[in-house]
Scaffold this motif. Structure first.
Motif, mmCIF file in Angstrom:
data_model
loop_
_atom_site.group_PDB
_atom_site.id
_atom_site.type_symbol
_atom_site.label_atom_id
_atom_site.label_comp_id
_atom_site.label_asym_id
_atom_site.label_seq_id
_atom_site.Cartn_x
_atom_site.Cartn_y
_atom_site.Cartn_z
ATOM 1 N N THR A 130 0.823 -1.229 0.000
ATOM 2 C CA THR A 130 0.000 0.000 0.000
ATOM 3 C C THR A 130 0.854 1.277 0.000
ATOM 4 O O THR A 130 2.009 1.249 0.418
ATOM 5 N N TRP A 132 1.438 5.736 0.629
ATOM 6 C CA TRP A 132 1.415 6.609 1.804
ATOM 7 C C TRP A 132 0.289 7.645 1.763
ATOM 8 O O TRP A 132 0.019 8.292 2.758
ATOM 9 N N ASN A 133 -0.366 7.819 0.628
ATOM 10 C CA ASN A 133 -1.191 9.034 0.515
ATOM 11 C C ASN A 133 -2.508 8.966 1.290
ATOM 12 O O ASN A 133 -2.931 9.972 1.854
ATOM 13 N N LYS A 156 2.280 -5.066 3.663
ATOM 14 C CA LYS A 156 3.496 -4.257 3.646
ATOM 15 C C LYS A 156 3.075 -2.814 3.356
ATOM 16 O O LYS A 156 2.779 -2.456 2.221
ATOM 17 N N GLU A 194 8.674 -7.039 -3.791
ATOM 18 C CA GLU A 194 8.721 -7.963 -4.938
ATOM 19 C C GLU A 194 8.826 -9.402 -4.456
ATOM 20 O O GLU A 194 8.215 -10.308 -5.023
ATOM 21 N N GLY A 209 -0.518 1.771 -5.629
ATOM 22 C CA GLY A 209 0.663 2.634 -5.675
ATOM 23 C C GLY A 209 0.896 3.120 -7.084
ATOM 24 O O GLY A 209 -0.040 3.193 -7.888
ATOM 25 N N SER A 210 2.144 3.417 -7.391
ATOM 26 C CA SER A 210 2.457 3.989 -8.708
ATOM 27 C C SER A 210 2.390 2.916 -9.793
ATOM 28 O O SER A 210 2.551 1.721 -9.511
ATOM 29 N N LEU A 232 -3.661 1.933 -9.419
ATOM 30 C CA LEU A 232 -2.448 2.695 -9.758
ATOM 31 C C LEU A 232 -2.719 4.195 -9.913
ATOM 32 O O LEU A 232 -3.692 4.713 -9.376
ATOM 33 N N CYS A 265 -4.920 9.931 -5.697
ATOM 34 C CA CYS A 265 -4.827 9.242 -7.001
ATOM 35 C C CYS A 265 -5.972 9.637 -7.915
ATOM 36 O O CYS A 265 -5.811 9.730 -9.122
ATOM 37 N N GLU A 365 1.278 12.184 -14.194
ATOM 38 C CA GLU A 365 0.722 12.402 -12.852
ATOM 39 C C GLU A 365 1.729 13.217 -12.048
ATOM 40 O O GLU A 365 2.871 12.787 -11.868
HETATM 41 P P1 NAD Z 1 4.856 3.650 -4.772
HETATM 42 O O1 NAD Z 1 4.540 2.829 -5.961
HETATM 43 O O2 NAD Z 1 6.182 4.290 -4.687
HETATM 44 O O3 NAD Z 1 4.724 2.746 -3.453
HETATM 45 C C1 NAD Z 1 3.554 2.029 -3.148
HETATM 46 C C2 NAD Z 1 3.932 0.788 -2.372
HETATM 47 O O4 NAD Z 1 4.675 -0.074 -3.227
HETATM 48 C C3 NAD Z 1 4.838 1.065 -1.171
HETATM 49 O O5 NAD Z 1 4.478 0.201 -0.126
HETATM 50 C C4 NAD Z 1 6.215 0.726 -1.713
HETATM 51 O O6 NAD Z 1 7.117 0.348 -0.699
HETATM 52 C C5 NAD Z 1 5.887 -0.428 -2.625
HETATM 53 N N1 NAD Z 1 6.854 -0.647 -3.706
HETATM 54 C C6 NAD Z 1 7.621 0.275 -4.340
HETATM 55 N N2 NAD Z 1 8.351 -0.324 -5.298
HETATM 56 C C7 NAD Z 1 8.027 -1.641 -5.278
HETATM 57 C C8 NAD Z 1 8.447 -2.770 -6.022
HETATM 58 N N3 NAD Z 1 9.356 -2.675 -6.992
HETATM 59 N N4 NAD Z 1 7.897 -3.973 -5.721
HETATM 60 C C9 NAD Z 1 6.975 -4.091 -4.750
HETATM 61 N N5 NAD Z 1 6.552 -3.061 -3.997
HETATM 62 C C10 NAD Z 1 7.076 -1.848 -4.266
HETATM 63 O O7 NAD Z 1 3.673 4.692 -4.628
HETATM 64 P P2 NAD Z 1 3.506 5.853 -3.532
HETATM 65 O O8 NAD Z 1 4.467 6.943 -3.886
HETATM 66 O O9 NAD Z 1 3.525 5.275 -2.164
HETATM 67 O O10 NAD Z 1 2.000 6.322 -3.797
HETATM 68 C C11 NAD Z 1 1.652 7.215 -4.777
HETATM 69 C C12 NAD Z 1 1.121 6.495 -5.997
HETATM 70 O O11 NAD Z 1 0.047 5.642 -5.639
HETATM 71 C C13 NAD Z 1 0.529 7.467 -7.001
HETATM 72 O O12 NAD Z 1 0.878 7.075 -8.315
HETATM 73 C C14 NAD Z 1 -0.972 7.320 -6.785
HETATM 74 O O13 NAD Z 1 -1.760 7.694 -7.894
HETATM 75 C C15 NAD Z 1 -1.084 5.866 -6.479
HETATM 76 N N6 NAD Z 1 -2.319 5.568 -5.763
HETATM 77 C C16 NAD Z 1 -3.317 4.897 -6.393
HETATM 78 C C17 NAD Z 1 -4.509 4.647 -5.730
HETATM 79 C C18 NAD Z 1 -5.642 3.928 -6.387
HETATM 80 O O14 NAD Z 1 -6.547 3.493 -5.692
HETATM 81 N N7 NAD Z 1 -5.628 3.744 -7.691
HETATM 82 C C19 NAD Z 1 -4.675 5.093 -4.425
HETATM 83 C C20 NAD Z 1 -3.641 5.768 -3.807
HETATM 84 C C21 NAD Z 1 -2.455 6.002 -4.479
#
Ligand code: NAD
Length: 458
Positions: A130, A132-133, A156, A194, A209-210, A232, A265, A365
């Protein structure tokens, strides 16, 4: 308890001070957590629906009881204005938890189709990764349906805002969720995320996440052919039709972009307006943005807090610079910190007009309080612009006629759309088209993601 001693520092983005540490978990910790979830699945998958409903209702009550503590923690980690923390960061997860108890009241676990019994059962051990936002909301959007489905889980959370996840673990323990059903491992995504996604004993990964990290998770998960759901990024369009009320639209468009300091997001970050309304709408938005209060998110009069991290502040600032260099019209905000602030990861809420589809600030974004505005001359062009994105998470349509707005919304390639500012609904599915992901969270559709289907022929 974690195996190692490595830890991650948590920084308050408002004052740049340390507010604590969490363990940097290892792959050994992941192995232990998965083992525990796999063992617990044997009994929890057979637990009664009444027991799951009781847990979900107790979870909701406990979030309410610890609501102020959770809101303060999330504001100190993320920088969310405290009022919004109370409602969106804590209030929404409380309501979502209870919504799954309600869904279970009438849920059909079995149905008959001619000579077959179709049975739905929990998919198994689930891994949750998950961001942080909206730290608690994103977690509960997975944990609550998983509890309802009879699944067990390993979470995680993000390393920037993990503390509410630890409070949640305490809550789940206190309300009597059996040991092993919920397991928490904090740490770095690239190190353990991963690994967790690729683990052969994990049946499903639910990632928020992203888009880049979501793709990495999909790759890691592919070899073991597990289910992967992805929530995402987004770059959502807010479309104003030519019979909308410009003053109302202008007022609401700003908060639809800037809520949670622009780190949402589903934020409506591309405003698409009729050419003839440009002057009026841009003037109102620029004036409102000029007086948008930025500062300490614990001060209830503040509407925009800091970016969640220094990295995020640098990234948003970089995009503002790109927008200026690309030749968009900067009509409010700009580079640098707001003049009333000298520390913290702040940026100026910023508005660009005359943005073209070739510009990076139109396509990418930004994840900060930066609104980009463009104009159109006919409705076909408006729809083309709305769909001109690799993403498709959210959207908005404004019109004097609700029917007309709904017809327009049907042409948009995006997962959820707000008509004339229609409110977020926790029972409606949330999720993306295109590079915004797959799968849906919340409501009945969110529960189905956690179920396997078995058919028995008689
Ligand atoms: P991020 O992708 O950097 O991190 C999200 C999670 O993924 C964290 O727990 C991080 O530790 C983990 N992570 C990072 N790299 C990874 C990898 N290679 N393998 C497995 N896990 C990994 O995103 P962020 O900066 O925490 O959050 C912002 C992003 O999340 C923005 O792009 C936002 O649009 C998106 N988001 C989407 C939604 C939705 O519901 N669609 C909701 C909230 C945020």
């Amino acid at each position: 308890m974690p195996n190692g001693r490595a830890k991650i520092e948590i920084i308050n983005p408002t004052n740049e001070e340390n507010i604590g540490y969490v363990p940097a978990g290892s792959t050994n910790d992941i192995d232990m957590a998965v083992k525990s979830a796999k063992e617990a699945f044997k009994d929890w998958s057979k637990s009664s629906v009444a027991k799951r409903m009781e847990i979900l209702n107790s979870l909701s009550s406990a979030i309410k009881e610890r609501g102020e503590e959770l809101a303060q923690v999330i504001t100190s980690e993320v920088g969310t204005p405290i009022g919004y923390s109370r409602t969106a960061m804590v209030g929404t997860p409380r309501v979502v938890s209870r919504s799954y108890s309600r869904i279970l009241e009438n849920f059909e676990w079995e149905e008959e189709v001619r000579n077959s019994i179709i049975i739905r059962e929990g998919i198994g051990v689930c891994a949750f990764i998950t961001p942080w936002n909206f730290p608690l909301h994103q977690i509960i959007g997975k944990v609550a349906p998983a509890i309802a489905a009879g699944c067990t889980m390993i979470l995680k959370p993000s390393k920037e805002a993990p503390i509410s996840a630890f409070i949640l673990a305490e809550i789940l323990h206190d309300i009597g969720l059996p040991a092993g059903v919920f397991n928490l491992v904090s740490g770095h995504g690239s190190e353990i995320g991963e690994y967790l996604s690729s683990h052969p004993d994990v049946d499903m990964v639910s990632f928020t996440g992203s888009t880049n990290a979501g793709v990495a998770v999909s790759h890691a998960a592919a070899k073991s052919v597990k289910r992967v759901t992805l929530e995402l990024g987004g770059k959502s369009a807010n479309v104003v039709l030519d019979d909308a009320e410009p003053a109302l639209v202008a007022k609401r468009a700003l908060s639809a972009c800037h809520q949670n300091n622009g780190q949402t997001c589903s934020a409506l970050t591309r405003l698409i307006i009729p050419e003839h309304m440009k002057e009026e709408i841009c003037k109102i938005i620029a004036d409102k943005n000029d007086s948008y209060t930025v500062g300490d998110p614990l001060d209830e009069s503040i509407r925009c807090g800091p970016m969640a991290s220094k990295k995020q502040q640098e990234s948003v600032t970089n995009y503002i610079e790109i927008g200026i260099n690309e030749g968009a019209s900067l009509i409010s905000g700009g580079l640098g910190m707001p003049s009333n602030l000298n520390k913290g990861f702040f940026v100026k809420p910023t508005i660009f007009a005359d943005v073209t589809t070739k510009m990076k600030i139109w396509k990418e974004e930004i994840f900060g309080p930066v609104l980009v505005i463009t104009t159109y001359n006919n409705e076909n062009e408006a729809l083309f612009l709305a769909n001109d994105s690799i993403y498709g998470l959210s959207g908005g349509v404004w019109s004097g006629s609700e029917d007309r707005a709904i017809e327009f919304a049907k042409g948009m390639r995006t997962g959820q759309i707000s008509i004339n500012g229609g409110f977020f609904n926790v029972d409606a599915p949330f999720g993306g088209y295109k590079a915004s992901g797959n799968g849906r969270e919340l409501g009945l559709h969110g529960l189905h993601e956690f179920l396997e289907i078995k058919s028995i022929q008689k």
